[in-house]
Design a protein around this motif. Sequence first.
Motif, PDB file in Angstrom:
ATOM      1  N   PRO A  60       0.818  -1.223   0.000  1.00  0.00           N
ATOM      2  CA  PRO A  60       0.000   0.000   0.000  1.00  0.00           C
ATOM      3  C   PRO A  60       0.848   1.268   0.000  1.00  0.00           C
ATOM      4  CG  PRO A  60      -0.121  -1.122   2.127  1.00  0.00           C
ATOM      5  CD  PRO A  60       0.661  -2.027   1.221  1.00  0.00           C
ATOM      6  N   ALA A  61       2.161   1.140   0.303  1.00  0.00           N
ATOM      7  CA  ALA A  61       3.035   2.322   0.238  1.00  0.00           C
ATOM      8  C   ALA A  61       3.347   2.717  -1.200  1.00  0.00           C
ATOM      9  CB  ALA A  61       4.335   2.052   0.993  1.00  0.00           C
ATOM     10  N   VAL A  62       2.980   1.857  -2.137  1.00  0.00           N
ATOM     11  CA  VAL A  62       3.180   2.198  -3.561  1.00  0.00           C
ATOM     12  C   VAL A  62       1.934   2.915  -4.080  1.00  0.00           C
ATOM     13  CG1 VAL A  62       3.399   1.263  -5.893  1.00  0.00           C
ATOM     14  CG2 VAL A  62       4.819   0.347  -4.034  1.00  0.00           C
ATOM     15  N   HIS A  63       2.127   4.189  -4.437  1.00  0.00           N
ATOM     16  CA  HIS A  63       1.007   4.958  -4.999  1.00  0.00           C
ATOM     17  C   HIS A  63       1.100   5.055  -6.502  1.00  0.00           C
ATOM     18  CE1 HIS A  63       1.927   6.486  -0.898  1.00  0.00           C
ATOM     19  NE2 HIS A  63       0.636   6.259  -0.756  1.00  0.00           N
ATOM     20  N   ALA A  64       2.307   4.948  -7.018  1.00  0.00           N
ATOM     21  CA  ALA A  64       2.499   5.166  -8.454  1.00  0.00           C
ATOM     22  C   ALA A  64       3.498   4.175  -9.008  1.00  0.00           C
ATOM     23  CB  ALA A  64       2.996   6.588  -8.700  1.00  0.00           C
ATOM     24  N   VAL A  65       3.235   3.736 -10.237  1.00  0.00           N
ATOM     25  CA  VAL A  65       4.137   2.815 -10.923  1.00  0.00           C
ATOM     26  C   VAL A  65       4.791   3.576 -12.069  1.00  0.00           C
ATOM     27  CG1 VAL A  65       4.281   0.703 -12.288  1.00  0.00           C
ATOM     28  CG2 VAL A  65       2.757   0.818 -10.293  1.00  0.00           C
ATOM     29  N   MET A  66       6.109   3.470 -12.127  1.00  0.00           N
ATOM     30  CA  MET A  66       6.854   4.163 -13.174  1.00  0.00           C
ATOM     31  C   MET A  66       7.408   3.117 -14.121  1.00  0.00           C
ATOM     32  SD  MET A  66       9.974   6.750 -12.567  1.00  0.00           S
ATOM     33  CE  MET A  66       9.173   8.331 -12.609  1.00  0.00           C
ATOM     34  N   ILE A  67       6.938   3.124 -15.368  1.00  0.00           N
ATOM     35  CA  ILE A  67       7.259   2.063 -16.323  1.00  0.00           C
ATOM     36  C   ILE A  67       8.387   2.493 -17.251  1.00  0.00           C
ATOM     37  CG2 ILE A  67       6.333   0.629 -18.188  1.00  0.00           C
ATOM     38  CD1 ILE A  67       3.571   0.904 -16.820  1.00  0.00           C
TER      39      ILE A  67
END
Lengths: 332, 332, 332, 332
Positions: C61-68
């Motif tokens: 849940p500490a991941v708010h955004a995924v950078m691809i």
Amino acid sequence: MIGFCLVGGGFIGPLHAANIAARDDAKLAWVVDLNTSAAESLGVRFGAQTTAELDRALADPAVHAVMICTPPRTHVALIERAAKAGKAIFCEKPVDLDIAKVDVCAETIARTGVPFFVAFNRRFDPTHRALFDAIRAGDIGRPEMLLLSSRDPEISPPDYVAQMPYGIFYDTMIHDFDMVRWLLADEIVEVFARVACMLDASENPHRDPDTTMVQLKMKGGALVHVNSSFRATYGYDQRIEAFGEKGMLLSRNQQPTSLERHSAQGIRQDPLLRFFIERYAESYRRELDAFIGALKDGTRPPIGVADGRAALAVADAAVASVRSGSAIKMDA
Amino acid sequence: MIGFCLVGGGFIGPLHAANIAARDDAKLAWVVDLNTSAAESLGVRFGAQTTAELDRALADPAVHAVMICTPPRTHVALIERAAKAGKAIFCEKPVDLDIAKVDVCAETIARTGVPFFVAFNRRFDPTHRALFDAIRAGDIGRPEMLLLSSRDPEISPPDYVAQMPYGIFYDTMIHDFDMVRWLLADEIVEVFARVACMLDASENPHRDPDTTMVQLKMKGGALVHVNSSFRATYGYDQRIEAFGEKGMLLSRNQQPTSLERHSAQGIRQDPLLRFFIERYAESYRRELDAFIGALKDGTRPPIGVADGRAALAVADAAVASVRSGSAIKMDA
Amino acid sequence: MIGFCLVGGGFIGPLHAANIAARDDAKLAWVVDLNTSAAESLGVRFGAQTTAELDRALADPAVHAVMICTPPRTHVALIERAAKAGKAIFCEKPVDLDIAKVDVCAETIARTGVPFFVAFNRRFDPTHRALFDAIRAGDIGRPEMLLLSSRDPEISPPDYVAQMPYGIFYDTMIHDFDMVRWLLADEIVEVFARVACMLDASENPHRDPDTTMVQLKMKGGALVHVNSSFRATYGYDQRIEAFGEKGMLLSRNQQPTSLERHSAQGIRQDPLLRFFIERYAESYRRELDAFIGALKDGTRPPIGVADGRAALAVADAAVASVRSGSAIKMDA
Amino acid sequence: MIGFCLVGGGFIGPLHAANIAARDDAKLAWVVDLNTSAAESLGVRFGAQTTAELDRALADPAVHAVMICTPPRTHVALIERAAKAGKAIFCEKPVDLDIAKVDVCAETIARTGVPFFVAFNRRFDPTHRALFDAIRAGDIGRPEMLLLSSRDPEISPPDYVAQMPYGIFYDTMIHDFDMVRWLLADEIVEVFARVACMLDASENPHRDPDTTMVQLKMKGGALVHVNSSFRATYGYDQRIEAFGEKGMLLSRNQQPTSLERHSAQGIRQDPLLRFFIERYAESYRRELDAFIGALKDGTRPPIGVADGRAALAVADAAVASVRSGSAIKMDA
């Protein structure tokens, strides 16, 4: 991992703190400031301990280097304490405004053998450095004339001016005096200076000189001109021109963008970068590089107390020239 | 001493007359113009005889060369008469707007063997020429892309526009088409053109194209872009960029002074030179040099009727591309 | 504090990771890479957890955004998984090379409502942005012509080229197609493209186009030229020129120093910055700013999947134009 | 039609003769030179009579003006004779090298009332003039600092140097001293000068100063720097910088072409124009314009004997400063 104790959390301190934090070979361990909230704000931001008492920080074996960013009159005492604690020292310019105190300081540094660095950041600017490298590489042959323009967009606040008379020499042009010595690898033997107060009394209430031209002669014969002003409306004007037997090198100004606007009124570009912290951002990173590199390699930092003293002596001579109306000879 | 008969005393005629007068190896012998007062005004100024009848001037053995500066539709008939009189011919571009008439003209020139020169003056501009020389010297290796910007500050008067539809190709860009062939020493094999009417009806009442982009392909494979506009508010914009395997060459614009003005609003220089006669003053002198030099040396003038024809054919193809929406192939 | 999961630790990944680390409102929580050592190296450097399994990171849940930052062909699947996990998405360009897959992706994004950003970094370059702002402010009135030069100093390695035929359109010029739409706030309705293989077989063994010129027409009537090459020996050449009824704007190139060297051979400056990562360093920081700003404000990120799709469609049309020899019309 | 008698057919004489010939309101009537072949060569070229005896020419009522282009030491005697003959006088700088003789000369001019012009051509250069106009227009507010670089690519031949010791002040920088007075519309009140011999004995056998820096103070308080050298390898370096309360003006150098060459070695432009006759071609035309204009209008020519005297006095003070090592005060 080099641990730093930053002394002085105002003005230039946070800049250095951020540069330390961005490295993976250094850490900001302590922030020391009598102003507790300034210290704490930096401490929180960079994960450092904070204190108003330098000795607490100096006692920490994780502190390898002390970075002095306080007002000039406090430098010498701090240097003495840090040197006695055996810490490497990174000191903002000037070392002090009193050359006798600088000499005492130099003795302490020599006796304790601690690495000592005076932060004449302009030596590390990529363009000025490229000019230096080109001279060293012989691109212009023997340098014959050197011209520096060193102009600020604004005068310092009256309180600051009041504390440092002739600040145009001691605070601003001291950088240029250092650059002259470094670029030409030679010593200054004569100083002729003239000043003017061009700003209104409202802006310059202490009538301290806000405009100056200085002409120098080097031991090797080269002629040097330096000028400075505290109201370059178009930005922070920082140019160097080196002329020699084979050509000329120009370190030109820098602008925030490279946009060019063409209209019936002409071709317009941005004014110059306005703040020295933007203009010299890279030089601040690179001077830290040089200091840390010297600590790691066990070599002497590239700008020592003798360099700080020499630039100060030229500033003293400039004031003497203004007062006497004559050119002042210097020992070289 | 080469004697000239200038036909057409308007517009560009006086410029050429002054350039002839400034030389010590040429003389303006006659000015021919139906407008008697235009002819006389030039005649008095430069010490030349004047007439409305070309044959009178052609009969004078002191006339070695005829300089044709009349409107394009009259060129071919004048060329025929001058060629039959055995005079060398300096003809303003274009030779004609009808390629069939140019071909007839070319036959006459070939048959009579008179020296013939089409005045594509831009080939003689010192900066464009330096770019040409650098390509020839191999500075950029094989040229791969060429870009030309060719923009006028104003559209021609409506009467002039009415007489030459698609003047942006036939009057303006015909220079660029010639420059492309000359700079690359190669032939154009494909033309793709798009146009727009960007000016208001008040400025461009005939709705003739005032803005265009053209993409060309050369026989040797290089790609070329040319653009033009009739409202470059900032002056006469004349740039050429040649890109090749080893680098790039830029023929940059020119300004009336080299003054730079720094203020809080930025750094401002003059707008570009505004009139083509100022911008290309030196090219007009040098094209006359080249023509007279060829006459003296007995060599063929450096730009012949075939060059005039080739540039015209590209202009025709550009119009065909606009009309069809397709790229047009050309024989090379 | 926005937590990021970086997917793809190679090439551009470390740059973004460092930019995240330098902020005080974002944190690199996870690095996901099949190449375990790449992931670990970044993880150690920036204090992030590492894994080869995306789902482990998505579950945090500490991941708010995924950078691809993986190769393009993997983007769509990653976007689908991140969107289904409800994470905001920062995706390197292009979204995909297959427009049908981009459409599917767009549906997923719409359905899940996750914030989605395509990283066309050039929109955030300070000089290009100043040009954009000047157009918006009406400085040149209505834009009539736009010219972009977009040249790399080198072609990609053969393996990379083999995986993406016509990479000059899909990998390089896709940036320019996006810039055109953004700068003119208009849609492209016609595409005419020509390509060449200018490099030797040793450098370009797959004979994929390494040089191209494209001419575009906008719905609003403006004409556009774009050119690209994979061998700009003098550095990374990135210029934009916008011409309009009131003037012209030039986004000029940038150099590592502002040194000027005068000698009998002329006046010499540095070649251009050579690497896109240096040239666009500030744009990478600012695009992250924009993405994080949008997340914080709850607004839509400024470049969406429709923008990614539109630029891709122009690249497809450019290939179609090369193959057919004709101009290709596009729906606007 | 103003008839001119040119005295002195060498060096600068032919330039002025050609400028007279190109006008339609002036005529070269006589060329006077002891060197008969020099006189005849110009006479033939421009249709003028020739003689070795000045009085023959002065007796011709078609001579309205005498143009003095002989060596400096002959100027005063020629001025006396021309003045007594009632002719207008155009005199190359300097009037003389002996200030007492200049004073006698000034009396003669005053007594006879003939129009007299000292040809400080740089005042008429379009860019320097634009800088002057911008100061007058208040663009930089009150001028506070002025910097002039005035460098020749070569030292004069030894014979010439032997005849004029300290030629760097009397022959070269005298132009700059005049420019300072003119640009600032103010008088010089203090002169501090330093010189060096940087050239080898082979190039500068008389060891006359070939490099100098001068610092001036104006009555109004502005500070001025001037530097000069006789070996600017990169061309004829002629820059002026005026700094004031509202901004800065730069009169930049000029080059033969505007070509820019990009390669892996950097961006290269032409060196500066090398010869003063090319660099200042337009200024020579315009000074003649001004002189003839004054004769036609019956006004006083714009640069008089007092201006010639004032610049000479600064040169004298510069020498005195070098000899004494001190700053020299001047009456203003």
